[in-house]
Design an enzyme around this catalytic site. Sequence first.
Site, PDB file in Angstrom:
ATOM      1  N   SER A  44      63.754  19.451 -54.154  1.00 34.13           N
ATOM      2  CA  SER A  44      63.643  20.294 -52.958  1.00 34.13           C
ATOM      3  C   SER A  44      63.012  19.487 -51.834  1.00 34.13           C
ATOM      4  O   SER A  44      62.186  18.602 -52.070  1.00 34.13           O
ATOM      5  CB  SER A  44      62.806  21.546 -53.247  1.00 34.13           C
ATOM      6  OG  SER A  44      61.454  21.195 -53.453  1.00 34.13           O
ATOM      7  N   SER A  92      62.288  19.765 -47.181  1.00 31.81           N
ATOM      8  CA  SER A  92      61.918  20.716 -46.127  1.00 31.81           C
ATOM      9  C   SER A  92      63.098  21.508 -45.594  1.00 31.81           C
ATOM     10  O   SER A  92      62.937  22.633 -45.131  1.00 31.81           O
ATOM     11  CB  SER A  92      61.249  19.965 -44.972  1.00 31.81           C
ATOM     12  OG  SER A  92      62.109  18.942 -44.504  1.00 31.81           O
ATOM     13  N   ILE A  93      64.299  20.934 -45.651  1.00 28.13           N
ATOM     14  CA  ILE A  93      65.473  21.594 -45.078  1.00 28.13           C
ATOM     15  C   ILE A  93      66.372  22.201 -46.145  1.00 28.13           C
ATOM     16  O   ILE A  93      66.973  23.251 -45.941  1.00 28.13           O
ATOM     17  CB  ILE A  93      66.266  20.593 -44.206  1.00 28.13           C
ATOM     18  CG1 ILE A  93      65.471  20.302 -42.926  1.00 28.13           C
ATOM     19  CG2 ILE A  93      67.651  21.115 -43.853  1.00 28.13           C
ATOM     20  CD1 ILE A  93      66.115  19.295 -42.007  1.00 28.13           C
ATOM     21  N   SER A  94      66.462  21.561 -47.293  1.00 31.74           N
ATOM     22  CA  SER A  94      67.426  22.012 -48.302  1.00 31.74           C
ATOM     23  C   SER A  94      66.862  21.872 -49.708  1.00 31.74           C
ATOM     24  O   SER A  94      65.762  21.350 -49.910  1.00 31.74           O
ATOM     25  CB  SER A  94      68.721  21.203 -48.177  1.00 31.74           C
ATOM     26  OG  SER A  94      68.444  19.829 -48.351  1.00 31.74           O
ATOM     27  N   GLN A  95      67.663  22.335 -50.658  1.00 30.34           N
ATOM     28  CA  GLN A  95      67.292  22.313 -52.069  1.00 30.34           C
ATOM     29  C   GLN A  95      68.549  22.020 -52.883  1.00 30.34           C
ATOM     30  O   GLN A  95      69.652  22.396 -52.485  1.00 30.34           O
ATOM     31  CB  GLN A  95      66.709  23.677 -52.423  1.00 30.34           C
ATOM     32  CG  GLN A  95      66.085  23.784 -53.793  1.00 30.34           C
ATOM     33  CD  GLN A  95      65.161  24.978 -53.878  1.00 30.34           C
ATOM     34  OE1 GLN A  95      64.078  24.987 -53.293  1.00 30.34           O
ATOM     35  NE2 GLN A  95      65.599  26.015 -54.587  1.00 30.34           N
ATOM     36  N   VAL A  96      68.383  21.347 -54.022  1.00 32.06           N
ATOM     37  CA  VAL A  96      69.533  20.918 -54.828  1.00 32.06           C
ATOM     38  C   VAL A  96      69.477  21.563 -56.211  1.00 32.06           C
ATOM     39  O   VAL A  96      68.437  21.541 -56.875  1.00 32.06           O
ATOM     40  CB  VAL A  96      69.554  19.378 -54.962  1.00 32.06           C
ATOM     41  CG1 VAL A  96      70.656  18.940 -55.913  1.00 32.06           C
ATOM     42  CG2 VAL A  96      69.749  18.732 -53.590  1.00 32.06           C
ATOM     43  N   LYS A 124      73.943  21.493 -52.909  1.00 32.57           N
ATOM     44  CA  LYS A 124      72.867  21.358 -51.923  1.00 32.57           C
ATOM     45  C   LYS A 124      72.962  22.533 -50.960  1.00 32.57           C
ATOM     46  O   LYS A 124      73.998  22.747 -50.326  1.00 32.57           O
ATOM     47  CB  LYS A 124      73.010  20.030 -51.176  1.00 32.57           C
ATOM     48  CG  LYS A 124      71.900  19.742 -50.182  1.00 32.57           C
ATOM     49  CD  LYS A 124      72.070  18.340 -49.596  1.00 32.57           C
ATOM     50  CE  LYS A 124      70.937  17.986 -48.656  1.00 32.57           C
ATOM     51  NZ  LYS A 124      71.086  16.613 -48.127  1.00 32.57           N
ATOM     52  N   ASP A 151      69.206   6.712 -42.880  1.00 25.80           N
ATOM     53  CA  ASP A 151      68.075   7.367 -43.549  1.00 25.80           C
ATOM     54  C   ASP A 151      67.899   6.750 -44.933  1.00 25.80           C
ATOM     55  O   ASP A 151      67.847   7.448 -45.943  1.00 25.80           O
ATOM     56  CB  ASP A 151      68.336   8.875 -43.645  1.00 25.80           C
ATOM     57  CG  ASP A 151      67.063   9.672 -43.898  1.00 25.80           C
ATOM     58  OD1 ASP A 151      65.966   9.109 -43.731  1.00 25.80           O
ATOM     59  OD2 ASP A 151      67.157  10.851 -44.269  1.00 25.80           O
TER      60      ASP A 151
END
Length: 549
Positions: free
Chosen positions: A131, A133-137, A152, A287
């Site tokens: 997990s 800050s913006i998304s979770q897998v 995602k 990134d």
Amino acid sequence: MTLASIRRGYHVIKTLLQYGLDDVLPPKMTPWYFTLARNSLFWIRNKHKDKSGGERLKLAMQELGPVYIKLGQMLSTRRDLLSDEWATELAMLQDKVPPFDGALARLAIEAELKAPIETFFDDFNETPLASASISQVHTATLKSNGKAVVLKVLRPNVETKIQADLLLMSQTAKVIDYLLGEGNRLRPAEVIEDYRVTILGELNLKLEALNAIKLRNNFIDSDALYIPYVYEEFCYPRLMVMERIYGIPVSDIVALKAQGTNFKLLAERGVELFFTQVFRDNFFHADMHPGNIFISRENPENPYYIGLDCGIMGTLSEVDKRYLAENFLAFFNRDYHRIAQLYIESGWVSEKTDLQAFEQAIKVVCEPMFNKPLDEISFGHVLLELFRTARHFDIVVQPQLVLLEKTLLYIEGLGRQLYPQLDLWQTAKPFLEQWMAEQVGPKAMFKKVSTKLPYWSDKLPEFPELIYDNLKLGRKLLSSQQQMLDKYLKYQQQAHKSNYLLITSAILLICGTLLFNQDATLLSPYVCLISGAVLWIIGWRSRPKNRKF
């Protein structure tokens, strides 16, 4: 401004004051009314006086949450703006937040699919694999082929929260810009705008999926980089489905050593991958921090990278690429005059810049670097120091160049972590020289002509008509020019005649006036005055009426 945004703004200011960050403001930014507002609305004092300014800023951003953590991470790459101490502290910020409820993730996924998860996937695990800050897998198995995949999904209401914080940041930046006045180096409004573009791009998982597909296609036959397969039919703005990978995190040096990884080859491939993405494909992963890079488990003697998270990608114009390559080559040839010229020619600094002063400033910064062996010179720090120097000459730093600098620093740090003896220059120089050779000479010209061939073949049938029209236009233009010339000559003749008569009349009038005071016949002054007046009237009436040719 809503009540919620006012409340959030109060919380942000309160947090910054708790960490004593008003102490680092210059006096011109703390006038009497600022001090009055601070003491009347916020009675909090610095609770962390034992810590440095950079560490206090890091802790404050950590407390303010994901949007500020990401801002801090971005600022850590802007060493042209911040001191090394502050940038180093911000680089330690970690984008780690507690996961949100798996049941909410299921609802969000099903809202995008417009169907129950079980329609397309088996074994969906509500406990997240990771997990941020913006998304979770989350993991699952694809029903159609039984392959392991990851889903995602964006956090609930993350867009609203980020937009609110961005608005607050933007308004604050404008106030700081105003207080700092013209000529400030920090340019907070510019920094926040760059950040806004970056983070909003990360909020669209469909865009990230398309980026991943493009990067995968660029390296489809590569033995150095693998990008997991993206199932485009299951990708939406808030959901992305891709192949699950099983690699070793690049930061896990112990595990990489245990499997006998060829670190020298791995480090050199990292450098080659960076320059290939930038100069060959003009599409680079921006990134590349350790959390997004894994190393293959099979065949450790011939290892390859596995790249994840393509939310932030960079591109350069052909002009930027050429000037960047020439910059590096000029630096290692110690040709500081050429570096200064390149910055001006590229438009990165104003053409009004004092070339000699700029060259001298670059020399002062760069020459001491050559006290080290070439294999210890950092490409990223070269670029950083050049940008930092150019900042004093009012450089307009392009966002894509900031992304490039950040990525280069990541790649260098990673390469030297894997293989401390990595000679970055020897690895990159042949690539840069080959690329420059491809940009000039007969082959490059032939290639450029070849790429334009379809366009010109489409335009070729129009050539006879275009030639005829241009010849016809040319004849009209010649005729028009002749008419203009005739009119101009006529105008000149009239002007000369008029000027002659006016000058003669002026002389006669002056003579007539003088003769009144001399012992001349009574008739002489009157003859001069009358003749002068008549000639003046004729001269005035004969003036050219207009200057339209």
